[in-house]
Write an enzyme that holds these catalytic residues in place. Structure first.
Site, PDB file in Angstrom:
ATOM      1  N   HIS A 306     -75.191 -27.611 -25.170  1.00 55.33           N
ATOM      2  CA  HIS A 306     -75.864 -28.886 -24.969  1.00 55.33           C
ATOM      3  C   HIS A 306     -75.679 -29.771 -26.196  1.00 55.33           C
ATOM      4  CE1 HIS A 306     -79.003 -31.801 -23.961  1.00 55.33           C
ATOM      5  NE2 HIS A 306     -78.829 -31.382 -22.719  1.00 55.33           N
ATOM      6  N   ASP A 363     -78.383 -27.545 -16.161  1.00 55.88           N
ATOM      7  CA  ASP A 363     -77.449 -27.851 -15.067  1.00 55.88           C
ATOM      8  C   ASP A 363     -76.841 -26.599 -14.456  1.00 55.88           C
ATOM      9  OD1 ASP A 363     -77.561 -30.682 -15.004  1.00 55.88           O
ATOM     10  OD2 ASP A 363     -76.609 -30.645 -16.965  1.00 55.88           O
TER      11      ASP A 363
HETATM   12  N1  CMC Z   1     -67.610 -23.402 -23.494  1.00 57.85           N
HETATM   13  C1  CMC Z   1     -66.914 -22.899 -24.535  1.00 57.85           C
HETATM   14  N2  CMC Z   1     -67.102 -23.268 -25.815  1.00 57.85           N
HETATM   15  C2  CMC Z   1     -68.032 -24.193 -26.064  1.00 57.85           C
HETATM   16  C3  CMC Z   1     -68.796 -24.759 -25.032  1.00 57.85           C
HETATM   17  C4  CMC Z   1     -68.566 -24.330 -23.703  1.00 57.85           C
HETATM   18  N3  CMC Z   1     -69.268 -24.826 -22.675  1.00 57.85           N
HETATM   19  N4  CMC Z   1     -69.664 -25.660 -25.546  1.00 57.85           N
HETATM   20  C5  CMC Z   1     -69.450 -25.657 -26.864  1.00 57.85           C
HETATM   21  N5  CMC Z   1     -68.469 -24.787 -27.197  1.00 57.85           N
HETATM   22  C6  CMC Z   1     -68.007 -24.429 -28.537  1.00 57.85           C
HETATM   23  C7  CMC Z   1     -67.208 -25.546 -29.168  1.00 57.85           C
HETATM   24  O1  CMC Z   1     -65.843 -25.424 -28.871  1.00 57.85           O
HETATM   25  C8  CMC Z   1     -67.506 -25.328 -30.624  1.00 57.85           C
HETATM   26  O2  CMC Z   1     -66.733 -24.249 -31.069  1.00 57.85           O
HETATM   27  P1  CMC Z   1     -66.231 -24.183 -32.623  1.00 57.85           P
HETATM   28  O3  CMC Z   1     -67.466 -24.247 -33.455  1.00 57.85           O
HETATM   29  O4  CMC Z   1     -65.496 -22.891 -32.717  1.00 57.85           O
HETATM   30  O5  CMC Z   1     -65.345 -25.391 -32.799  1.00 57.85           O
HETATM   31  C9  CMC Z   1     -68.962 -24.868 -30.639  1.00 57.85           C
HETATM   32  O6  CMC Z   1     -69.167 -24.273 -29.352  1.00 57.85           O
HETATM   33  C10 CMC Z   1     -69.996 -25.944 -30.862  1.00 57.85           C
HETATM   34  O7  CMC Z   1     -69.903 -26.892 -29.863  1.00 57.85           O
HETATM   35  P2  CMC Z   1     -70.070 -28.421 -30.162  1.00 57.85           P
HETATM   36  O8  CMC Z   1     -68.703 -28.985 -30.281  1.00 57.85           O
HETATM   37  O9  CMC Z   1     -70.985 -28.678 -31.306  1.00 57.85           O
HETATM   38  O10 CMC Z   1     -70.779 -28.886 -28.874  1.00 57.85           O
HETATM   39  P3  CMC Z   1     -70.943 -30.407 -28.499  1.00 57.85           P
HETATM   40  O11 CMC Z   1     -72.293 -30.865 -28.947  1.00 57.85           O
HETATM   41  O12 CMC Z   1     -69.789 -31.221 -28.915  1.00 57.85           O
HETATM   42  O13 CMC Z   1     -70.894 -30.344 -26.927  1.00 57.85           O
HETATM   43  C11 CMC Z   1     -71.481 -30.085 -24.706  1.00 57.85           C
HETATM   44  C12 CMC Z   1     -72.004 -30.149 -26.130  1.00 57.85           C
HETATM   45  C13 CMC Z   1     -72.669 -30.037 -23.743  1.00 57.85           C
HETATM   46  C14 CMC Z   1     -70.668 -31.367 -24.393  1.00 57.85           C
HETATM   47  C15 CMC Z   1     -70.619 -28.822 -24.555  1.00 57.85           C
HETATM   48  O14 CMC Z   1     -71.384 -27.696 -24.849  1.00 57.85           O
HETATM   49  C16 CMC Z   1     -69.968 -28.703 -23.191  1.00 57.85           C
HETATM   50  O15 CMC Z   1     -68.910 -29.294 -22.957  1.00 57.85           O
HETATM   51  N6  CMC Z   1     -70.612 -27.955 -22.257  1.00 57.85           N
HETATM   52  C17 CMC Z   1     -70.120 -27.835 -20.910  1.00 57.85           C
HETATM   53  C18 CMC Z   1     -70.502 -29.037 -20.084  1.00 57.85           C
HETATM   54  C19 CMC Z   1     -71.970 -29.051 -19.715  1.00 57.85           C
HETATM   55  O16 CMC Z   1     -72.536 -28.074 -19.263  1.00 57.85           O
HETATM   56  N7  CMC Z   1     -72.609 -30.202 -19.883  1.00 57.85           N
HETATM   57  C20 CMC Z   1     -74.008 -30.407 -19.496  1.00 57.85           C
HETATM   58  C21 CMC Z   1     -74.886 -30.525 -20.655  1.00 57.85           C
HETATM   59  S1  CMC Z   1     -76.571 -30.787 -20.191  1.00 57.85           S
HETATM   60  C22 CMC Z   1     -76.605 -32.417 -19.601  1.00 57.85           C
HETATM   61  C23 CMC Z   1     -77.947 -33.067 -19.699  1.00 57.85           C
HETATM   62  O17 CMC Z   1     -78.898 -32.496 -20.194  1.00 57.85           O
HETATM   63  O18 CMC Z   1     -78.016 -34.229 -19.287  1.00 57.85           O
END
Ligand code: CMC
Length: 427
Positions: A306, A363
């Protein structure tokens, strides 16, 4: 002496007041920055910009806290009904018994939708996306309710709130029924709000419909969990559109459009699409977990992680139990949902996901519940919209009652400087 922030620009020091929120959140009030210095700030996506002060929702992503009007999401989801939470968000306090009874009765008063709305629905092609139809229908409500709302009149506000909650629910179910080719159902005033939604969605004229209390309860919880999330994209949209004094229905319609986007309300749909893709590929969950961990592969596990909640999503904890209850109660036999269970277990035990605090978000479970209920994937975001409606209304009212100025950001222009005009013959 109150705290100030100092900024030095071209040798001049400017001072700005620091505002402290009730949970000790700090903000620098730069509202006089341009007037005093000629500078503006730039902050694409508004990641560092507070657009308002608000008394409605408190969220702490690091600690996994979500509260509406000071009440924890856990207490509300476990002890209150969705309509009590609507009342709380919109009017600021939990209703007592008679206030709740009056609220429910006034909502019931408005559950008939003008029959001409059906002609408008008929005008949409069969394959139109439900969110596009819902946004248009919400906007069309303005045509049937043209009198502007006086936000200073408590009575007018109360009626408008109840009318919006009533008609939006009915229209949401009609969007589904029309797409499926079923007759449109009416609200049954002898039943509750959430039970009515299930009835309007699924009852057919040839059989008696009985709502399963486990499902009514799970859906009620889901709506509560989605009811507000402070200044997210759709809520900010509702506030900005309303800041031009556009009406409530027009502003909500814009909120529906904002929520429609896959980066906002579309994630629960993405979860099911991913599970279906895993099934179509042979159902090897480990293979997809390996893909999600591979930095050279853009694949991510949908429904995990998230942007704001960095330790856990408090909403997911609550809804996981409801998802389990629904699956048990329905005794669903669905290979896609079996994959969801295997994936959840495997990811929760995997070092990569554990080390990064990547847990299933709301979700992940909401997608599972909607699928188990037989709600088509394209309707998932409509379900989110029904839940978010009270938040949009509450935030719109707060914005208008606080007399907030029209939302009008500035920009830094990077285009051409003044050029000589060439007539068409010499271009
Ligand atoms: N699958 C695999 N790896 C992940 C994922 C995932 N779903 N989410 C984060 N990571 C990894 C990411 O690659 C990073 O790895 P490293 O530290 O080795 O580079 C680490 O975890 C930290 O992630 P982050 O880049 O800080 O996460 P972010 O804040 O940029 O992204 C997110 C958050 C929600 C966009 C992402 O977790 C994601 O794409 N999740 C899948 C889509 C999803 O379920 N979205 C719904 C969110 S809830 C919506 C709402 O509440 O309205």
């Amino acid at each position: 002496m109150s705290e100030v922030a100092k900024l030095e620009l071209d040798g001049t020091v400017y001072e700005f007041p620091v505002i402290t929120g009730s949970e000790n959140e700090k903000a620098i009030d730069i509202s006089k920055l341009r007037g005093n210095s000629g500078y503006i700030t730039i902050d694409p996506g508004f990641k560092n910009t507070g657009s308002c002060v608000s008394e409605i929702t408190f969220l702490d992503g690091e600690q996994g806290i979500l509260r509406y009007r000071g009440y924890s999401i856990e207490d509300l989801a476990n002890k209150a009904s969705f309509l009590e939470v609507c009342y709380l968000l919109i009017f600021g306090e939990l209703p007592n018994k008679s206030e709740l009874a009056k609220f429910e009765a006034t909502i019931r008063k408005y559950t008939l939708v003008n029959e001409e709305m059906k002609d408008i629905i008929d005008g949409f092609p069969k394959n139109a996306h439900p969110m596009g139809i819902l946004s248009s229908l919400t906007s069309a409500l303005t045509a049937f309710n043209p009198k502007p709302l006086n936000v200073e009149s408590d009575e007018q506000v109360y009626e408008a709130v109840c009318k919006t909650l009533a008609k939006f629910l009915v229209l949401s179910s009609w969007v589904h029924r029309k797409r499926e080719g079923f007759p449109l159902n009416y609200y049954d005033n002898s039943k509750g709000y959430v039970e009515n939604f299930l009835r309007m969605m699924f009852a057919i004229p040839t059989e008696e419909y009985k709502a399963d209390p486990v499902i009514v309860d799970a859906l009620d919880k889901l709506l509560i969990l989605h009811a507000d999330h402070e200044q997210n994209c759709s809520t900010s949209t509702v506030r900005v559109v309303g800041s031009s004094h556009a009406g409530l229905f027009a502003s909500i319609s814009a909120g529906v459009s904002a929520l429609w986007g896959p980066l906002h309300g579309g994630a629960n749909q993405a979860v099911i699409e991913m599970l279906e893709a895993i099934k179509a590929d042979g159902g090897d969950v480990e293979k997809f977990i390996a893909k999600a961990k591979d930095k050279d592969d853009p694949f991510r596990l949908m429904g995990f992680g998230h942007r704001v909640y960095k330790n856990f999503d408090p909403r997911a904890k609550i809804i996981k139990k409801a998802a389990d209850d629904v699956l048990n109660s329905l005794g669903v036999n669905d290979p896609v949902l079996d994959i969801a269970k295997t994936l959840e277990k495997a990811a929760l035990e995997d070092e990569y996901f554990k080390a990064r605090n990547l847990y299933p978000n709301v979700d992940f479970y909401s997608g599972i519940i909607y699928r188990a209920l037989g709600i088509p994937t394209e309707m998932f975001t409509v379900m989110f919209a029904i839940g978010r409606l009270p938040g949009w209304i509450a935030q719109w009212l707060e914005m208008r009652k606080n007399g907030e100025p029209i939302g009008r950001p500035r920009q830094v222009y990077t285009g051409s400087n003044l050029r000589d005009f060439k007539d068409i013959a010499s271009r």
